[in-house]
Design an enzyme around this catalytic site. Structure first.
Site, short mmCIF file in Angstrom:
data_model
loop_
_atom_site.label_atom_id
_atom_site.label_comp_id
_atom_site.label_asym_id
_atom_site.label_seq_id
_atom_site.Cartn_x
_atom_site.Cartn_y
_atom_site.Cartn_z
N GLU A 56 8.92 1.10 11.27
CA GLU A 56 9.97 2.11 11.04
C GLU A 56 9.28 3.46 11.18
O GLU A 56 8.56 3.89 10.28
CB GLU A 56 10.56 1.96 9.63
CG GLU A 56 11.25 0.63 9.38
CD GLU A 56 12.61 0.55 10.04
OE1 GLU A 56 13.17 1.58 10.42
OE2 GLU A 56 13.11 -0.57 10.19
N CYS A 66 12.83 11.05 8.11
CA CYS A 66 12.70 10.48 9.45
C CYS A 66 13.95 10.70 10.30
O CYS A 66 13.86 10.96 11.49
CB CYS A 66 12.38 9.00 9.35
SG CYS A 66 13.63 8.06 8.43
N GLU A 85 8.23 15.61 16.55
CA GLU A 85 8.71 15.54 15.17
C GLU A 85 7.91 16.56 14.36
O GLU A 85 6.69 16.44 14.23
CB GLU A 85 8.49 14.13 14.59
CG GLU A 85 9.02 14.02 13.17
CD GLU A 85 8.75 12.66 12.53
OE1 GLU A 85 7.60 12.19 12.57
OE2 GLU A 85 9.69 12.07 11.98
N LYS A 108 0.88 -1.19 0.00
CA LYS A 108 0.00 0.00 0.00
C LYS A 108 0.91 1.22 0.00
O LYS A 108 1.49 1.58 1.03
CB LYS A 108 -0.86 -0.03 1.26
CG LYS A 108 -2.24 0.59 1.15
CD LYS A 108 -2.29 2.05 0.80
CE LYS A 108 -2.27 2.96 2.00
NZ LYS A 108 -2.00 4.37 1.63
#
Ligand code: NAD
Length: 503
Positions: free
Chosen positions: A268, A305, A405, A193
């Site tokens: 992750e 990331c 973040e 996906k």
């Protein structure tokens, strides 16, 4: 902005996206579509198929059939290699198109699309790496334990089964092979996906895989929205494992959603990575400023990331560091991502744009100081999702600027006096994905690396490599992907005991 993204879509022959299920391209059953809008201009480039529950169910059932009834998991190593290896050359042969499609997906400037870790060559090398493992996935033979038992123990590694691979939008050329490579190498079947914000590159890679002679159902691709196609995948009882790369919030949800069927999960997730700068030699301060600015302001503009978004700088090198940073911020050039001179990408969508703008406004409102950058982007960029690079100092402890973040071009610079203090500040985070360390002292490099709570530490530089593991501690993830770690994550160990006295 002078250039329209539509010219590039036409040049690259982009067509409305379809689903790839059971070895066939087709439309979603309900006929729904999702507009792919380019972040630099907010022009609609094309539409992609918007898969829902029934489409995902067809894809998972196809993968199940291929795994439970087909030859795929049982192929001999030589045969599996023969079927898969042509993909490596196909990716190399189409590298320039794939790279441009990635820019059309997410606005990564073309000049940065050639930097190794997000390039089509990297994609080919990741496949090459995993396909190289095919004839080297071994088990173990254990020494017989006692003369009181005649049992001999040994173990095999077997494919984990049907995998759901869920990707974010920021590096499809890196993330697609990181899921598909180990899945196919180990004999799993996979349903991918892609992110609804970056499906074009993955659809083209799927076309290349469709040229191979794989049995139907070994690879399926369902494009669409996370809360629909993604949710249907991670709750599907036919899925044995979810390999997810994305945000912490969705990662936690996936663990909960998979609990009922005890799915294997690799996560992750995000980061708030620190970079500790020791001014051991003057060149190092400049290198640190360049590397940190490169990660936070250039390329994907901090939408990475592992970006080192907390610069923790020794007070003796602080002024020097800020000076070098200033030069890097001044050299940022926003604009047409297909222009070789453009250095930095827009925010992926309006939601992300607003989120980053809010962080900057709230940060300034809470008493932090904007030292460099900030302000409104140039008027000619108004159609896109642009944010100027912004450097904060004097950030109050616990501020969202150092805690959360942000995933945008926002950096905080924090001074420190000694090594212990630097490590303490660096580890003050719920995240633990990556960390940077700049030092010319080899003993310190080892000491601080070991003290940092992070899945990866880059000393005087960092990049992903196809053959090394990556992943996070704390809220940054679960498990490791990359290199042999992925082979472990995509296989189950089966133990066999043989009674050697039985004849
Ligand atoms: P996201 O979590 O919003 O989306 C990731 C994927 O999950 C998309 O395909 C999305 O459609 C899907 N999704 C959304 N809701 C879902 C649901 N309920 N069930 C199943 N799937 C669902 O993340 P994003 O905005 O695409 O990417 C940015 C995030 O990814 C950042 O946090 C970044 O740090 C992280 N990231 C991590 C790594 C890593 O290797 N650790 C690499 C790249 C990005």
């Amino acid at each position: 902005m002078a250039t329209s993204m539509l010219e590039h879509a036409a040049r690259l022959g982009v067509r409305p996206g379809r689903l790839y299920i059971d070895g066939e391209w087709g439309e979603p059953l309900a006929g729904k579509r999702w507009a792919h809008v380019h972040p630099a201009t907010n022009e609609e480039i094309t539409t992609i198929a918007r898969a829902e529950q029934e489409d995902v169910d067809r894809a998972v059932r196809s993968a199940r059939r291929a795994f439970d009834e087909g030859p795929w998991p049982h192929l001999k190593a030589r045969e599996r290699k023969r079927l898969l290896q042509p993909l490596i050359d196909l990716v190399y042969a189409n590298a320039s198109e794939l790279s441009d499609l990635q820019t059309l997906d997410n606005g990564l400037p073309v000049a940065f699309g050639r930097s190794y870790r997000v390039s089509a060559e990297f994609c080919a090398d990741v496949f090459d790496h995993y396909f190289g493992w095919i004839d080297k996935i071994t088990g173990e033979v254990y020494p017989q334990f006692s003369e009181m038992t005649p049992l001999q123990y040994l173990s095999f590694r077997e494919p984990v089964g049907v995998v759901a691979g869920i990707n974010p939008w920021n590096a499809p050329l890196l993330q697609f092979p990181e899921k598909v490579g180990p899945a196919l190498a180990t004999g799993c079947c996979i349903v991918i996906k892609p992110s609804e914000y970056a499906s074009l590159t993955i659809l083209r890679l799927t076309e290349l895989i469709a040229e191979l002679d794989l049995p139907p159902g070994v690879l399926n691709v369902v494009t669409g929205v996370g809360s629909e196609a993604g949710e249907a995948l991670v709750t599907h009882p036919g899925v044995d494992k979810v390999s997810f790369t994305g945000s912490v919030a969705i990662g936690k949800h996936i663990v909960e959603a998979g609990a009922a069927t005890l799915k294997r999960v690799t996560l992750e997730l995000g980061g708030k990575s620190p970079a500790i700068v020791f001014p051991d030699i003057p060149e190092l301060v400049e290198r640190a400023a360049a590397t940190i600015a490169g990660q936070v302001f250039y390329g994907l503009s901090g939408q990475v990331c592992s970006a080192q978004t907390r610069a923790i700088v020794h007070e003796s090198g602080y002024d020097d560091f800020v000076q070098h940073l200033e030069a890097r911020v001044a050299a940022v050039r926003q604009g047409d991502p297909f222009d070789e001179k453009t250095t930095s990408a827009p925010m992926i969508n309006k939601t992300q744009l607003t989120k980053v703008q809010d962080f900057i406004e709230r940060g300034a409102g809470d008493g932090a100081t904007i030292l460099l950058g900030g302000g409104e982007p140039a008027p000619e960029l108004a159609a896109g999702n642009w944010v100027n690079p912004t450097v904060f100092v004097d950030v109050p402890a616990g501020s969202p600027l150092v805690r959360d973040e942000i995933f945008g071009p926002v950096l905080t610079v924090i001074p420190f006096r000694n090594e212990d203090e630097a490590v303490r500040i660096a580890n003050q985070s719920d995240y633990g994905l990556a960390a940077g360390l700049y030092t010319a002292d080899i003993a310190r490099a080892h000491r601080v690396t070991r003290a940092l709570r992070a899945g990866a530490v880059g000393v005087n530089g960092y990049s992903f490599m196809p053959n090394s593991p990556f992943g996070g501690v704390k809220s940054s993830g679960l498990g490791r992907e990359g290199g042999w770690s992925s082979i472990e994550e995509f296989t189950e160990v089966k133990t066999m005991a043989v009674d050697l006295s039985a004849g």
